[in-house]
Write an enzyme that holds these catalytic residues in place. Structure first.
Site, PDB file in Angstrom:
ATOM      1  N   HIS A  60       0.832  -1.221   0.000  1.00  0.00           N
ATOM      2  CA  HIS A  60       0.000   0.000   0.000  1.00  0.00           C
ATOM      3  C   HIS A  60       0.861   1.263   0.000  1.00  0.00           C
ATOM      4  CE1 HIS A  60      -3.997   1.840   1.576  1.00  0.00           C
ATOM      5  NE2 HIS A  60      -3.304   2.743   0.894  1.00  0.00           N
ATOM      6  N   HIS A  62       1.566   5.234  -2.194  1.00  0.00           N
ATOM      7  CA  HIS A  62       1.089   6.236  -3.166  1.00  0.00           C
ATOM      8  C   HIS A  62       2.311   7.012  -3.666  1.00  0.00           C
ATOM      9  CE1 HIS A  62      -3.190   5.880  -1.811  1.00  0.00           C
ATOM     10  NE2 HIS A  62      -2.620   5.587  -0.654  1.00  0.00           N
ATOM     11  N   LEU A  63       2.830   6.641  -4.848  1.00  0.00           N
ATOM     12  CA  LEU A  63       4.054   7.310  -5.331  1.00  0.00           C
ATOM     13  C   LEU A  63       3.786   8.494  -6.268  1.00  0.00           C
ATOM     14  CD1 LEU A  63       6.840   4.605  -5.671  1.00  0.00           C
ATOM     15  CD2 LEU A  63       5.947   5.755  -3.669  1.00  0.00           C
ATOM     16  N   HIS A 175     -10.731   0.682   0.830  1.00  0.00           N
ATOM     17  CA  HIS A 175     -10.616   1.768   1.803  1.00  0.00           C
ATOM     18  C   HIS A 175     -11.996   1.883   2.440  1.00  0.00           C
ATOM     19  CE1 HIS A 175      -9.137   5.883   3.127  1.00  0.00           C
ATOM     20  NE2 HIS A 175     -10.407   5.843   3.504  1.00  0.00           N
ATOM     21  N   ASP A 318       0.864   2.594   3.727  1.00  0.00           N
ATOM     22  CA  ASP A 318       0.011   3.674   3.226  1.00  0.00           C
ATOM     23  C   ASP A 318       0.843   4.957   3.060  1.00  0.00           C
ATOM     24  OD1 ASP A 318      -2.140   5.013   2.219  1.00  0.00           O
ATOM     25  OD2 ASP A 318      -3.212   5.182   4.121  1.00  0.00           O
ATOM     26  N   HIS A 322       2.742  14.291   0.987  1.00  0.00           N
ATOM     27  CA  HIS A 322       2.253  15.611   0.570  1.00  0.00           C
ATOM     28  C   HIS A 322       3.332  16.610   0.981  1.00  0.00           C
ATOM     29  CE1 HIS A 322      -1.777  14.061  -0.226  1.00  0.00           C
ATOM     30  NE2 HIS A 322      -1.724  13.438   0.937  1.00  0.00           N
TER      31      HIS A 322
END
Ligand code: DOR
Ligand code: ZN
Length: 453
Positions: A60, A62-63, A175, A318, A322
């Site tokens: 899990h 997010h790249l 999710h 996860d 940001h």
């Protein structure tokens, strides 16, 4: 490719840790041997006092490519992975544009090919209308469905989710938070800040309102998560579908999951739901705003217990980077997500040193477990014939988290200033040394994983 002998170390497996030499050649593990044997090799690396683990598998992350390279790109993201002991990632589909069709998936494959330090799999997302695309997709870990909106606003309604469970031929990773309950809670908790609902049904809050970030845990409460878990588990039972719940965070979700063990439902927990609680808003504010949110100290404790009792099958980060500037905004504008890859293995090894975890549990939760659950060929074990994705760890070495030393592009971590005991010192991907003692030393040798193993 060179034959490398990792000598005089110990090997971690799902049963524990044992003394062994490990021989690797052509990207594969030739075998493990008792200490003292003679083995021809081009290079011998002394691993005395170190433990050799299967490289971690993080299902899990997010790249942020395509579309949001300013937050993270595949160079920085996969560097953060190998620095954190992770040799395989599964990347989420909430990109810009999102990955919803086979064409999107192929475009992302092309975009990332040859640009990763670690191996990878690519999820496809669900938007309520793309079941035939999902069914056609080849070699994806699973389809990701968002029951509530989060970064990327990929939340879909209950009726379309029902359709997905009926018709899709892939495993479903969810999710799980209830969108309606979240909206209701938001109206309630934000009304004291002057929030009003417009004709379009959207909630707006006066610009000058100073909203406490801790309200996030109230708005997206454990009840919201548990309700969505129940909804999904019912569908899994009705349709005999394989369901995996992402980032379980609370006692309430676990209680629901226990009622549905017959369905084979599995779940994962993220490091922030093991380390951070709602007490920490006072220090970190929106920097720990994440979906699902951090919970109470009691929930934290319950999550550790759930790991010990085998109620959680996977630890996954996860990793959701940001920028600092984005996170410094007020509550309504600050995006949700915490970068976690760089620090994953130091956090876990520190827990092993503390006695909270056993090394065999780390291997089960982060290597063998995810490899088996997602059917990753050749991954997750230090055994003859498996891929030479390895991480060598030093249990005595201190790892001080410093923002400027992180590989993630966003260069911040809620753990900055913390020191963890135990950390990776070498990471091998497909037999190539890519990370050593704080530095990236290898090439972008990561490849797409083969699923169905
Ligand atoms: O906090 C989160 N951040 N939760 C998600 O579901 C998505 C993630 C992101 O992509 O930023
Ligand atoms: Zn996520």
């Amino acid at each position: 490719m060179a034959k490398i002998l990792l000598k005089n170390g110990q090997v971690g497996c799902a049963l524990g840790v044992y003394d062994a030499d490990v021989l690797i050649e052509d990207g594969k593990i030739v075998n493990t041997f008792d200490w003292g044997g003679k083995h021809e090799a081009d290079e011998t690396i002394d691993c005395k006092g170190k433990i050799i683990l299967p490289g971690l598998i993080d299902v899990h992350v997010h790249l942020r490519e395509p579309g949001q390279k300013y937050k993270e790109d595949w160079t920085t993201g996969t560097q953060a992975a190998v620095a954190g002991g992770v040799t395989t990632i599964c990347d989420m589909p909430n990109n810009v544009p999102p990955v919803l069709t086979c064409e999107d998936l192929e475009a992302k494959r092309k975009l990332v090919a040859g640009r990763a330090y670690c191996n990878y799999g690519l999820y496809m997302g669900f938007n309520g209308q793309n079941i035939s695309e999902i069914n056609k997709a080849q070699n994806i870990p699973a389809v990701k469905v968002y029951v509530a909106n989060s970064t990327g606003n990929m939340g879909v309604g209950p009726e379309t989710i029902r359709e997905l469970f009926k018709k899709c031929n892939k495993m479903i990773v969810a999710h799980a938070e209830d969108e309606q309950m979240i909206q209701q809670n938001a109206q309630g908790y934000l009304s004291e800040y002057g929030a009003t609902v417009g004709e379009d049904g959207k909630l707006s809050v006066p610009k000058e309102a100073k909203i406490e970030p801790s309200v996030h845990s109230k708005i997206r409460s454990a009840e919201c998560a548990a309700s969505a878990v129940k909804f999904l588990c019912e569908l899994a039972r009705e349709n005999g579908k394989k369901l995996h719940i992402a980032h379980v965070s609370s006692d309430q979700e676990l209680t629901v999951l226990l009622d549905y063990q017959d369905t084979g439902v599995t779940c994962e927990v993220a490091p922030h739901h093991l380390l951070l609680s709602d007490d920490d808003y006072a220090t970190f504010g929106n920097f720990i705003k994440v979906n699902p949110p951090v919970r109470s100290k009691t929930d934290l404790f319950t999550m550790w217990k759930a790991i010990k009792f085998g109620e959680v099958q996977i630890i996954a980060t996860d990793h959701a980077p940001h920028t600092l500037a984005e996170k410094e905004q007020g509550y309504m504008d600050a995006p949700s997500g915490i970068p976690e890859l760089d620090t994953l293995l130091p956090i876990l090894l520190n827990a092993v040193n503390d006695g909270g975890l056993e090394m065999k549990e780390v291997v089960k939760l982060c290597c063998e477990g995810p490899a088996k659950l997602f059917g990753m060929k050749g991954k997750g074990q230090v055994e003859a014939g498996f891929d030479a994705d390895l991480v060598v760890v030093d249990m005595e070495k201190m790892f001080e988290v410093k923002n400027e030393k992180l590989f993630t592009k966003c260069k911040w971590s809620p753990y900055a200033g913390s020191t963890f005991k135990g950390c990776p010192v070498m990471t091998f991907v497909g037999g190539e040394l890519v990370y050593k003692n704080g530095k990236i030393v290898g090439k972008k040798v990561g490849r797409e994983v083969e699923f169905g193993g």
